[in-house]
Design a protein around this motif. Sequence first.
Motif, PDB file in Angstrom:
ATOM      1  N   HIS A 114      -1.750   7.983  17.324  1.00 37.95           N
ATOM      2  CA  HIS A 114      -1.112   9.236  16.906  1.00 37.95           C
ATOM      3  C   HIS A 114      -2.191  10.206  16.425  1.00 37.95           C
ATOM      4  O   HIS A 114      -3.342   9.838  16.251  1.00 37.95           O
ATOM      5  N   ARG A 115      -1.793  11.452  16.205  1.00 37.94           N
ATOM      6  CA  ARG A 115      -2.761  12.493  15.849  1.00 37.94           C
ATOM      7  C   ARG A 115      -2.809  12.807  14.351  1.00 37.94           C
ATOM      8  O   ARG A 115      -3.387  13.799  13.929  1.00 37.94           O
ATOM      9  N   PHE A 116      -2.206  11.958  13.550  1.00 33.19           N
ATOM     10  CA  PHE A 116      -2.164  12.201  12.115  1.00 33.19           C
ATOM     11  C   PHE A 116      -3.251  11.434  11.379  1.00 33.19           C
ATOM     12  O   PHE A 116      -3.813  10.474  11.897  1.00 33.19           O
ATOM     13  N   THR A 117      -3.523  11.871  10.156  1.00 31.17           N
ATOM     14  CA  THR A 117      -4.430  11.174   9.249  1.00 31.17           C
ATOM     15  C   THR A 117      -3.592  10.496   8.184  1.00 31.17           C
ATOM     16  O   THR A 117      -2.621  11.071   7.687  1.00 31.17           O
ATOM     17  N   VAL A 118      -3.964   9.262   7.842  1.00 33.05           N
ATOM     18  CA  VAL A 118      -3.244   8.492   6.833  1.00 33.05           C
ATOM     19  C   VAL A 118      -4.149   8.383   5.603  1.00 33.05           C
ATOM     20  O   VAL A 118      -5.230   7.808   5.665  1.00 33.05           O
ATOM     21  N   LEU A 119      -3.713   8.956   4.513  1.00 34.08           N
ATOM     22  CA  LEU A 119      -4.480   9.017   3.277  1.00 34.08           C
ATOM     23  C   LEU A 119      -3.957   7.973   2.298  1.00 34.08           C
ATOM     24  O   LEU A 119      -2.737   7.825   2.132  1.00 34.08           O
ATOM     25  N   ARG A 120      -4.843   7.242   1.651  1.00 33.30           N
ATOM     26  CA  ARG A 120      -4.441   6.282   0.623  1.00 33.30           C
ATOM     27  C   ARG A 120      -3.989   7.077  -0.599  1.00 33.30           C
ATOM     28  O   ARG A 120      -4.756   7.818  -1.221  1.00 33.30           O
ATOM     29  N   ALA A 121      -2.724   6.928  -0.929  1.00 33.08           N
ATOM     30  CA  ALA A 121      -2.087   7.760  -1.947  1.00 33.08           C
ATOM     31  C   ALA A 121      -2.779   7.694  -3.306  1.00 33.08           C
ATOM     32  O   ALA A 121      -2.851   8.693  -4.019  1.00 33.08           O
ATOM     33  N   TYR A 149      -9.121   7.050   3.673  1.00 36.11           N
ATOM     34  CA  TYR A 149      -8.167   7.477   4.697  1.00 36.11           C
ATOM     35  C   TYR A 149      -8.500   6.820   6.023  1.00 36.11           C
ATOM     36  O   TYR A 149      -9.553   6.205   6.177  1.00 36.11           O
ATOM     37  N   ASN A 150      -7.576   6.943   6.967  1.00 34.74           N
ATOM     38  CA  ASN A 150      -7.838   6.438   8.307  1.00 34.74           C
ATOM     39  C   ASN A 150      -7.167   7.301   9.359  1.00 34.74           C
ATOM     40  O   ASN A 150      -6.263   8.082   9.065  1.00 34.74           O
ATOM     41  N   THR A 151      -7.638   7.161  10.574  1.00 36.84           N
ATOM     42  CA  THR A 151      -7.004   7.747  11.747  1.00 36.84           C
ATOM     43  C   THR A 151      -6.680   6.598  12.690  1.00 36.84           C
ATOM     44  O   THR A 151      -7.196   5.495  12.531  1.00 36.84           O
ATOM     45  N   ASN A 152      -5.834   6.890  13.671  1.00 40.13           N
ATOM     46  CA  ASN A 152      -5.414   5.856  14.607  1.00 40.13           C
ATOM     47  C   ASN A 152      -5.290   6.483  15.986  1.00 40.13           C
ATOM     48  O   ASN A 152      -4.751   7.590  16.112  1.00 40.13           O
ATOM     49  N   THR A 153      -5.765   5.780  17.001  1.00 38.81           N
ATOM     50  CA  THR A 153      -5.698   6.315  18.364  1.00 38.81           C
ATOM     51  C   THR A 153      -4.265   6.411  18.881  1.00 38.81           C
ATOM     52  O   THR A 153      -4.023   7.036  19.907  1.00 38.81           O
ATOM     53  N   SER A 204       0.864  -1.181   0.000  1.00 37.96           N
ATOM     54  CA  SER A 204       0.000   0.000   0.000  1.00 37.96           C
ATOM     55  C   SER A 204       0.902   1.234   0.000  1.00 37.96           C
ATOM     56  O   SER A 204       2.035   1.179   0.471  1.00 37.96           O
ATOM     57  N   GLN A 205       0.397   2.314  -0.559  1.00 39.08           N
ATOM     58  CA  GLN A 205       1.127   3.573  -0.567  1.00 39.08           C
ATOM     59  C   GLN A 205       0.244   4.607   0.104  1.00 39.08           C
ATOM     60  O   GLN A 205      -0.932   4.759  -0.258  1.00 39.08           O
ATOM     61  N   SER A 206       0.811   5.310   1.085  1.00 39.39           N
ATOM     62  CA  SER A 206       0.015   6.244   1.890  1.00 39.39           C
ATOM     63  C   SER A 206       0.764   7.537   2.119  1.00 39.39           C
ATOM     64  O   SER A 206       1.994   7.592   2.019  1.00 39.39           O
ATOM     65  N   CYS A 207       0.010   8.576   2.469  1.00 33.36           N
ATOM     66  CA  CYS A 207       0.539   9.876   2.861  1.00 33.36           C
ATOM     67  C   CYS A 207       0.031  10.169   4.267  1.00 33.36           C
ATOM     68  O   CYS A 207      -1.077   9.775   4.622  1.00 33.36           O
ATOM     69  N   VAL A 208       0.806  10.884   5.040  1.00 30.85           N
ATOM     70  CA  VAL A 208       0.446  11.209   6.416  1.00 30.85           C
ATOM     71  C   VAL A 208       0.469  12.722   6.574  1.00 30.85           C
ATOM     72  O   VAL A 208       1.366  13.394   6.073  1.00 30.85           O
ATOM     73  N   PHE A 209      -0.529  13.257   7.293  1.00 33.93           N
ATOM     74  CA  PHE A 209      -0.591  14.689   7.527  1.00 33.93           C
ATOM     75  C   PHE A 209      -1.482  14.964   8.730  1.00 33.93           C
ATOM     76  O   PHE A 209      -2.273  14.105   9.129  1.00 33.93           O
ATOM     77  N   PRO A 210      -1.380  16.166   9.312  1.00 41.15           N
ATOM     78  CA  PRO A 210      -2.284  16.515  10.411  1.00 41.15           C
ATOM     79  C   PRO A 210      -3.731  16.504   9.922  1.00 41.15           C
ATOM     80  O   PRO A 210      -4.025  16.942   8.811  1.00 41.15           O
ATOM     81  N   GLY A 211      -4.630  15.982  10.739  1.00 37.49           N
ATOM     82  CA  GLY A 211      -6.025  15.831  10.338  1.00 37.49           C
ATOM     83  C   GLY A 211      -6.755  17.118  10.040  1.00 37.49           C
ATOM     84  O   GLY A 211      -7.716  17.125   9.278  1.00 37.49           O
TER      85      GLY A 211
END
Length: 148
Positions: A90-97, A84-88, A42-49
């Motif tokens: 960390h405070r970032f959002t993970v977007l499916r690239a 996209y997803n979030t995870n408890t 999978s390829q993802s990007c991470v950024f503040p929500g």
Amino acid sequence: MNTITGGCRCGQVRYVLTVDKLPRSYACHCLDCQTWTGVAFSQSCVFPGDVLSVSGDVAIYELAGSAGRVSRQRICPTCHTRVYNTNTGHRFTVLRAGTLDRSDELDCVAHMWTRRKQAWIALPPDIPTWHEGPGSFDELARALGLTR
């Protein structure tokens, strides 16, 4: 600030990222990602929500991890694209690239779970890789040029 757009395959879910530039991405070669995507990684990007604005309804699938963290996957209820997803943890959002309209312009700057990568994939020698996951989310954040 620029806006970068994307969405699901059918167009029901659309989003706008308010960021300075296209985010960097990473590849995950774990078996979960291979199974979920049906491809080698999978390829993802991470950024503040707070930079993500979503329009359209999303279905939420919660997945509890072994460390007690909960991943909340946002999926289009029509075409089932995982957006996209979030995870408890960390405070970032993970977007499916692949959901970015400009996904062909992405830079993949790190690889994780390389012990599970397909043998035919050759990784560039000059970027961070982890045999499994990074030791901490901070390690991945540094590789992606994020500050915490």
